[in-house]
Design a protein around this motif. Sequence first.
Motif, PDB file in Angstrom:
ATOM      1  N   MET A   1       0.906  -0.957   0.453  1.00 23.44           N
ATOM      2  CA  MET A   1      -0.333  -0.188  -0.080  1.00 23.44           C
ATOM      3  C   MET A   1       1.099   1.593   0.133  1.00 23.44           C
ATOM      4  O   MET A   1       1.841   1.618   0.498  1.00 23.44           O
ATOM      5  CB  MET A   1      -1.017  -0.672   1.199  1.00 23.44           C
ATOM      6  N   ARG A   2       0.665   2.444  -0.515  1.00 21.62           N
ATOM      7  CA  ARG A   2       0.990   3.501  -0.565  1.00 21.62           C
ATOM      8  C   ARG A   2       1.119   3.974   1.065  1.00 21.62           C
ATOM      9  O   ARG A   2      -0.043   4.519   1.163  1.00 21.62           O
ATOM     10  CB  ARG A   2       0.542   4.506  -2.364  1.00 21.62           C
ATOM     11  N   LYS A   3       2.087   4.964   1.056  1.00 23.94           N
ATOM     12  CA  LYS A   3       2.571   5.498   2.603  1.00 23.94           C
ATOM     13  C   LYS A   3       1.777   7.026   1.757  1.00 23.94           C
ATOM     14  O   LYS A   3       1.831   7.382   3.251  1.00 23.94           O
ATOM     15  CB  LYS A   3       3.689   5.596   2.590  1.00 23.94           C
ATOM     16  N   LYS A   4       2.236   7.476   1.229  1.00 22.08           N
ATOM     17  CA  LYS A   4       1.634   9.094   1.230  1.00 22.08           C
ATOM     18  C   LYS A   4       1.115   8.955  -0.886  1.00 22.08           C
ATOM     19  O   LYS A   4       1.151   8.375  -1.982  1.00 22.08           O
ATOM     20  CB  LYS A   4       3.068   9.574   0.789  1.00 22.08           C
TER      21      LYS A   4
ATOM     22  N   ARG B   1      -8.091   9.367   3.737  1.00 23.95           N
ATOM     23  CA  ARG B   1      -7.202   9.245   5.077  1.00 23.95           C
ATOM     24  C   ARG B   1      -8.249   7.846   5.865  1.00 23.95           C
ATOM     25  O   ARG B   1      -7.283   7.507   6.690  1.00 23.95           O
ATOM     26  CB  ARG B   1      -7.135  10.350   6.122  1.00 23.95           C
ATOM     27  N   ALA B   2      -9.422   8.200   6.085  1.00 19.94           N
ATOM     28  CA  ALA B   2     -10.713   7.635   6.649  1.00 19.94           C
ATOM     29  C   ALA B   2      -9.907   6.217   6.736  1.00 19.94           C
ATOM     30  O   ALA B   2     -10.831   4.908   7.054  1.00 19.94           O
ATOM     31  CB  ALA B   2     -11.823   8.082   6.782  1.00 19.94           C
ATOM     32  N   GLU B   3      -9.979   5.721   5.175  1.00 17.94           N
ATOM     33  CA  GLU B   3     -10.177   4.572   4.226  1.00 17.94           C
ATOM     34  C   GLU B   3      -8.820   4.124   4.430  1.00 17.94           C
ATOM     35  O   GLU B   3      -8.687   2.660   4.662  1.00 17.94           O
ATOM     36  CB  GLU B   3     -10.466   5.029   3.203  1.00 17.94           C
ATOM     37  N   TYR B   4      -7.630   4.690   4.624  1.00 21.45           N
ATOM     38  CA  TYR B   4      -6.548   4.009   4.782  1.00 21.45           C
ATOM     39  C   TYR B   4      -5.523   4.921   6.427  1.00 21.45           C
ATOM     40  O   TYR B   4      -5.079   6.185   5.587  1.00 21.45           O
ATOM     41  CB  TYR B   4      -6.437   4.577   3.215  1.00 21.45           C
ATOM     42  N   PRO B   5      -6.045   4.619   7.313  1.00 18.27           N
ATOM     43  CA  PRO B   5      -5.200   5.203   8.349  1.00 18.27           C
ATOM     44  C   PRO B   5      -3.036   5.394   7.986  1.00 18.27           C
ATOM     45  O   PRO B   5      -2.682   6.722   8.822  1.00 18.27           O
ATOM     46  CB  PRO B   5      -6.119   4.483   9.181  1.00 18.27           C
ATOM     47  N   GLY B   6      -2.969   4.444   7.589  1.00 18.12           N
ATOM     48  CA  GLY B   6      -1.481   4.727   7.405  1.00 18.12           C
ATOM     49  C   GLY B   6      -1.134   5.612   6.745  1.00 18.12           C
ATOM     50  O   GLY B   6       0.361   5.513   6.323  1.00 18.12           O
ATOM     51  N   MET B   7      -2.124   6.205   5.573  1.00 16.23           N
ATOM     52  CA  MET B   7      -1.257   6.600   4.755  1.00 16.23           C
ATOM     53  C   MET B   7      -1.580   7.949   4.634  1.00 16.23           C
ATOM     54  O   MET B   7      -2.636   8.668   5.317  1.00 16.23           O
ATOM     55  CB  MET B   7      -2.229   6.827   2.957  1.00 16.23           C
ATOM     56  N   GLU B   8      -0.373   9.141   4.338  1.00 15.70           N
ATOM     57  CA  GLU B   8      -0.459  10.552   4.446  1.00 15.70           C
ATOM     58  C   GLU B   8      -0.975  10.863   2.826  1.00 15.70           C
ATOM     59  O   GLU B   8      -0.977  10.710   1.860  1.00 15.70           O
ATOM     60  CB  GLU B   8       1.193  10.384   4.253  1.00 15.70           C
ATOM     61  N   VAL B   9      -1.859  12.388   3.020  1.00 10.67           N
ATOM     62  CA  VAL B   9      -2.464  12.253   1.883  1.00 10.67           C
ATOM     63  C   VAL B   9      -2.134  14.557   2.412  1.00 10.67           C
ATOM     64  O   VAL B   9      -2.382  15.006   2.906  1.00 10.67           O
ATOM     65  CB  VAL B   9      -3.802  12.767   2.443  1.00 10.67           C
TER      66      VAL B   9
ATOM     67  N   ALA C   1     -14.948  14.372  -9.732  1.00 13.69           N
ATOM     68  CA  ALA C   1     -14.394  13.131 -10.335  1.00 13.69           C
ATOM     69  C   ALA C   1     -12.913  13.359 -10.278  1.00 13.69           C
ATOM     70  O   ALA C   1     -12.635  14.185  -9.339  1.00 13.69           O
ATOM     71  CB  ALA C   1     -13.905  13.730 -12.182  1.00 13.69           C
ATOM     72  N   LEU C   2     -12.303  12.030 -10.137  1.00 11.12           N
ATOM     73  CA  LEU C   2     -10.735  12.041  -9.279  1.00 11.12           C
ATOM     74  C   LEU C   2     -10.663  11.000 -10.552  1.00 11.12           C
ATOM     75  O   LEU C   2     -10.119   9.999 -11.758  1.00 11.12           O
ATOM     76  CB  LEU C   2     -10.388  10.964  -8.312  1.00 11.12           C
ATOM     77  N   GLU C   3      -9.299  11.803 -11.147  1.00 11.69           N
ATOM     78  CA  GLU C   3      -8.218  11.143 -12.957  1.00 11.69           C
ATOM     79  C   GLU C   3      -6.895  10.731 -11.798  1.00 11.69           C
ATOM     80  O   GLU C   3      -6.428  12.138 -11.244  1.00 11.69           O
ATOM     81  CB  GLU C   3      -8.559  12.640 -13.386  1.00 11.69           C
ATOM     82  N   ALA C   4      -6.643   9.706 -12.694  1.00  9.78           N
ATOM     83  CA  ALA C   4      -5.260   8.816 -12.123  1.00  9.78           C
ATOM     84  C   ALA C   4      -4.005   7.996 -13.283  1.00  9.78           C
ATOM     85  O   ALA C   4      -5.782   8.683 -14.505  1.00  9.78           O
ATOM     86  CB  ALA C   4      -5.208   7.510 -10.651  1.00  9.78           C
ATOM     87  N   ARG C   5      -2.988   8.527 -13.252  1.00 10.45           N
ATOM     88  CA  ARG C   5      -2.446   7.775 -14.684  1.00 10.45           C
ATOM     89  C   ARG C   5      -3.336   6.376 -15.081  1.00 10.45           C
ATOM     90  O   ARG C   5      -3.129   5.790 -13.424  1.00 10.45           O
ATOM     91  CB  ARG C   5      -0.526   7.851 -14.192  1.00 10.45           C
ATOM     92  N   SER C   6      -3.248   6.182 -16.221  1.00  9.60           N
ATOM     93  CA  SER C   6      -3.635   5.141 -16.103  1.00  9.60           C
ATOM     94  C   SER C   6      -3.381   3.152 -16.003  1.00  9.60           C
ATOM     95  O   SER C   6      -3.476   2.310 -15.658  1.00  9.60           O
ATOM     96  CB  SER C   6      -3.987   4.645 -17.682  1.00  9.60           C
ATOM     97  N   ASP C   7      -1.829   3.523 -15.730  1.00  8.47           N
ATOM     98  CA  ASP C   7      -1.012   2.841 -14.982  1.00  8.47           C
ATOM     99  C   ASP C   7      -0.240   2.661 -13.616  1.00  8.47           C
ATOM    100  O   ASP C   7       0.384   1.932 -13.628  1.00  8.47           O
ATOM    101  CB  ASP C   7       0.977   2.478 -16.013  1.00  8.47           C
ATOM    102  N   ASP C   8      -0.755   3.223 -13.146  1.00  7.68           N
ATOM    103  CA  ASP C   8      -0.352   3.497 -11.494  1.00  7.68           C
ATOM    104  C   ASP C   8      -1.293   2.411 -10.366  1.00  7.68           C
ATOM    105  O   ASP C   8      -2.675   2.974 -10.191  1.00  7.68           O
ATOM    106  CB  ASP C   8      -0.545   4.794 -11.176  1.00  7.68           C
ATOM    107  N   ARG C   9      -1.275   1.601 -10.978  1.00  8.40           N
ATOM    108  CA  ARG C   9      -1.724   0.323 -10.226  1.00  8.40           C
ATOM    109  C   ARG C   9      -2.815   0.859  -9.098  1.00  8.40           C
ATOM    110  O   ARG C   9      -3.887   0.713  -8.512  1.00  8.40           O
ATOM    111  CB  ARG C   9      -1.883  -0.922 -10.647  1.00  8.40           C
ATOM    112  N   GLN C  10      -1.174   0.778  -7.934  1.00  7.20           N
ATOM    113  CA  GLN C  10      -1.950   0.918  -6.552  1.00  7.20           C
ATOM    114  C   GLN C  10      -2.926   1.914  -6.603  1.00  7.20           C
ATOM    115  O   GLN C  10      -3.845   2.019  -5.407  1.00  7.20           O
ATOM    116  CB  GLN C  10      -0.568   1.355  -6.015  1.00  7.20           C
ATOM    117  N   VAL C  11      -2.661   3.206  -7.125  1.00  9.92           N
ATOM    118  CA  VAL C  11      -3.457   4.299  -6.869  1.00  9.92           C
ATOM    119  C   VAL C  11      -5.285   3.892  -6.815  1.00  9.92           C
ATOM    120  O   VAL C  11      -6.031   4.294  -6.437  1.00  9.92           O
ATOM    121  CB  VAL C  11      -2.848   5.760  -7.938  1.00  9.92           C
ATOM    122  N   LEU C  12      -5.146   3.408  -8.100  1.00 11.55           N
ATOM    123  CA  LEU C  12      -6.451   2.991  -8.290  1.00 11.55           C
ATOM    124  C   LEU C  12      -7.466   1.824  -8.309  1.00 11.55           C
ATOM    125  O   LEU C  12      -8.152   2.418  -7.619  1.00 11.55           O
ATOM    126  CB  LEU C  12      -5.868   2.221 -10.371  1.00 11.55           C
TER     127      LEU C  12
END
Length: 308
Positions: A1-4, A27-35, A201-212
Amino acid sequence: MRKKLVVGTRGSKLALWQANHIASRLRAEYPGMEVELKHIVTTGDKIRDVPLAKIGGKGLFTKELERAMLAGDIDLAVHSLKDMPTELPPGLVLAAVTERENPLDALISPRYGTIDNLPHGAQVGTSSLRRRAQLLHYRPDLRLHDLRGNIDTRLNKLAAGELDAVVLAVAGLRRLGWEDKITHQLPVSICVPAVGQGALALEARSDDRQVLDILTALNHRPTYRAAVAERAYLAVVEGGCQVPVGVYGLIQNENLILEAVILSPDGSRVVRDLLEGSAQQAAALGERLARNMLAAGGRDILREGKIL
């Protein structure tokens, strides 16, 4: 999981509310992650004294955010869905759509209240050709004025007596805590909303599987399906902010009701239609409604308005 995660956003009050809302949910969904939020100025933010239609509506509020994403400076961008072009740059995807807020347009007129109570020739402010055309179709006597700037800037012009009314999105007013300023929520029968109005809308890179994968938790499937239908409709019509087109999809169980309107800029000509079908066929339904309406006179309206 991403840390940030680095979230890109415009700097307006509404954009910051939206980005902070998404950050809080992450932050609520992933308490350990910095946003972290990163503010980015867009072309639409820089040019405030020219009507959107004259500077080209597509991507005015998204291009700089998308460049930052492709460069790896941010991991995702938060947009008002209605600001997103139907065609995204290669390498980017619409990763998630949040549950829709109230999608309607709001009339704000402390003195007159409703659109029917506005006096003949009333001065009304709006930045949207879609709203302008539909208001003129309903009330041809109204005098419409281009109104750019943040929501508070527009409301200040109303308070200063420069206008009799302004028209804004209900969703933005509610998010900023200004719902009490609304004097009339315009029904779809008067003003069909913009594509995706009320949704984020949340837009992200198509190859960033973790973020998706992370953003999947924020996706609201019924709203996403409605958005797919609306965006498919607009893609066929080939419209952007400079096109007087409204389309609104409503999901009821697995049924999608899609209603749309194409107007001449002065509101004198209109093609309106509605289709119902399976929500699982959202894109096909949007495309079919668009083709039906273009064939029924919509193409002639847009061509005469020098849009196609």
